[in-house]
Design an enzyme around this catalytic site. Structure first.
Site, PDB file in Angstrom:
ATOM      1  CB  SER A  71      -0.883   0.009   1.252  1.00  0.00           C
ATOM      2  OG  SER A  71      -1.444   1.282   1.462  1.00  0.00           O
ATOM      3  CD  GLU A  73      -1.894   6.655   2.568  1.00  0.00           C
ATOM      4  OE1 GLU A  73      -0.797   7.133   2.934  1.00  0.00           O
ATOM      5  OE2 GLU A  73      -2.866   7.357   2.273  1.00  0.00           O
ATOM      6  CG  HIS A  92      -6.050   4.499   6.153  1.00  0.00           C
ATOM      7  ND1 HIS A  92      -6.574   5.686   6.601  1.00  0.00           N
ATOM      8  CD2 HIS A  92      -5.857   4.653   4.808  1.00  0.00           C
ATOM      9  CE1 HIS A  92      -6.678   6.532   5.572  1.00  0.00           C
ATOM     10  NE2 HIS A  92      -6.260   5.916   4.481  1.00  0.00           N
ATOM     11  CG  HIS A  94     -10.577   6.828   2.326  1.00  0.00           C
ATOM     12  ND1 HIS A  94     -10.223   6.805   0.989  1.00  0.00           N
ATOM     13  CD2 HIS A  94      -9.404   6.850   3.006  1.00  0.00           C
ATOM     14  CE1 HIS A  94      -8.902   6.807   0.875  1.00  0.00           C
ATOM     15  NE2 HIS A  94      -8.388   6.835   2.092  1.00  0.00           N
ATOM     16  CE1 TYR A 113     -19.663   4.228  27.542  1.00  0.00           C
ATOM     17  CE2 TYR A 113     -21.675   5.531  27.703  1.00  0.00           C
ATOM     18  CZ  TYR A 113     -21.041   4.312  27.518  1.00  0.00           C
ATOM     19  OH  TYR A 113     -21.784   3.180  27.319  1.00  0.00           O
ATOM     20  CG  HIS A 155      -6.255  10.680   3.953  1.00  0.00           C
ATOM     21  ND1 HIS A 155      -4.879  10.648   3.735  1.00  0.00           N
ATOM     22  CD2 HIS A 155      -6.697   9.445   3.625  1.00  0.00           C
ATOM     23  CE1 HIS A 155      -4.542   9.451   3.277  1.00  0.00           C
ATOM     24  NE2 HIS A 155      -5.629   8.701   3.208  1.00  0.00           N
ATOM     25  CE1 TYR A 209     -18.475  -1.959  28.543  1.00  0.00           C
ATOM     26  CE2 TYR A 209     -17.149  -0.445  27.239  1.00  0.00           C
ATOM     27  CZ  TYR A 209     -18.344  -1.093  27.467  1.00  0.00           C
ATOM     28  OH  TYR A 209     -19.401  -0.886  26.623  1.00  0.00           O
TER      29      TYR A 209
END
Length: 215
Positions: A71, A73, A92, A94, A113, A155, A209
């Site tokens: 990739s 990226e 990652h 979009h 929260y 992006h 949690y």
């Protein structure tokens, strides 16, 4: 874990990301920490056509195996692992609402929260830089110093966690938060937010949690 099994998990994560509506086409990318580097999706191959042999290994020096193109990226994936020693997976995409907030160049504040799932009282928006550049990877590294997720201006989103399941879970949570933020912004600006003190309480509770998956 053996390489082929990790590669299969990467592909399954890509397909699930599309199923959840977080991505489309060949946009986005997924990686896992592996040996001294990482395994990452290739460039330009639709997720539904990926096989284990397409997944690319990049070593700790940024050198990828011959005959495969990672990739574009890959640099900010490497930056994420360097910035977050606790992270073993990076997602990652979009996603529409995250990208919309990033176009506004806004961080997502503590409107709910669940913001604490990303590690703090907000989800930052890293400054814009051309995709695939060292400059963008530097922005990502800085944004992830104290967070598990960040928006990327004009992006999309990047999320990192201890494994792929949790990274994808976090990416989906951030997209929901982005949608809530945009919905609230349409009514009032600035939006009401939880106090830093309350987020500190939630962060403490989140230590026991969240998504429970065997490592």
């Amino acid at each position: 874990m053996e390489r082929n099994k990790l590669a299969r998990q990467i592909i399954d994560t890509c397909l699930e990301m599309t199923r959840l509506g977080l991505n489309q086409g060949t946009a986005g990318n997924v990686s896992v920490r592996y040996q001294d580097g990482m395994l990452i999706t290739p460039t330009g191959i639709p997720y539904e056509k990926l096989t284990e042999s397409h997944i690319v290994f990049i070593d700790g020096n940024g050198k990828h195996e011959e005959g495969k193109l990672p990739s574009s990226e890959w640099r900010f994936h490497m930056a994420a692992y360097q910035s977050r020693p606790d992270a073993n997976a990076v997602v990652h995409n979009h996603a529409v609402h995250c990208t919309a907030v990033s176009i506004l160049n806004r961080s997502i504040p503590a409107i709910h929260y669940m913001i604490a799932a990303a590690g703090g009282n907000s989800i930052p928006c890293a400054p814009y830089a051309t995709f695939g550049t060292r400059e963008l990877s530097e922005h990502v590294a800085l944004a992830l110093k104290n967070r598990k997720a960040t928006l990327l201006q004009h992006h999309g989103l990047i999320a990192c966690e201890v494994n792929l399941e949790k990274a994808l879970w976090l990416a989906h949570e951030v997209e929901v938060l982005a949608q809530l933020y945009l919905t609230t912004l349409a009514i009032t600006d600035p939006v009401p937010v939880l106090s830093d003190e309350e987020i500190a309480v939630v962060l403490e509770k989140f230590k026991t949690y969240g998504l429970r998956i065997e490592e």
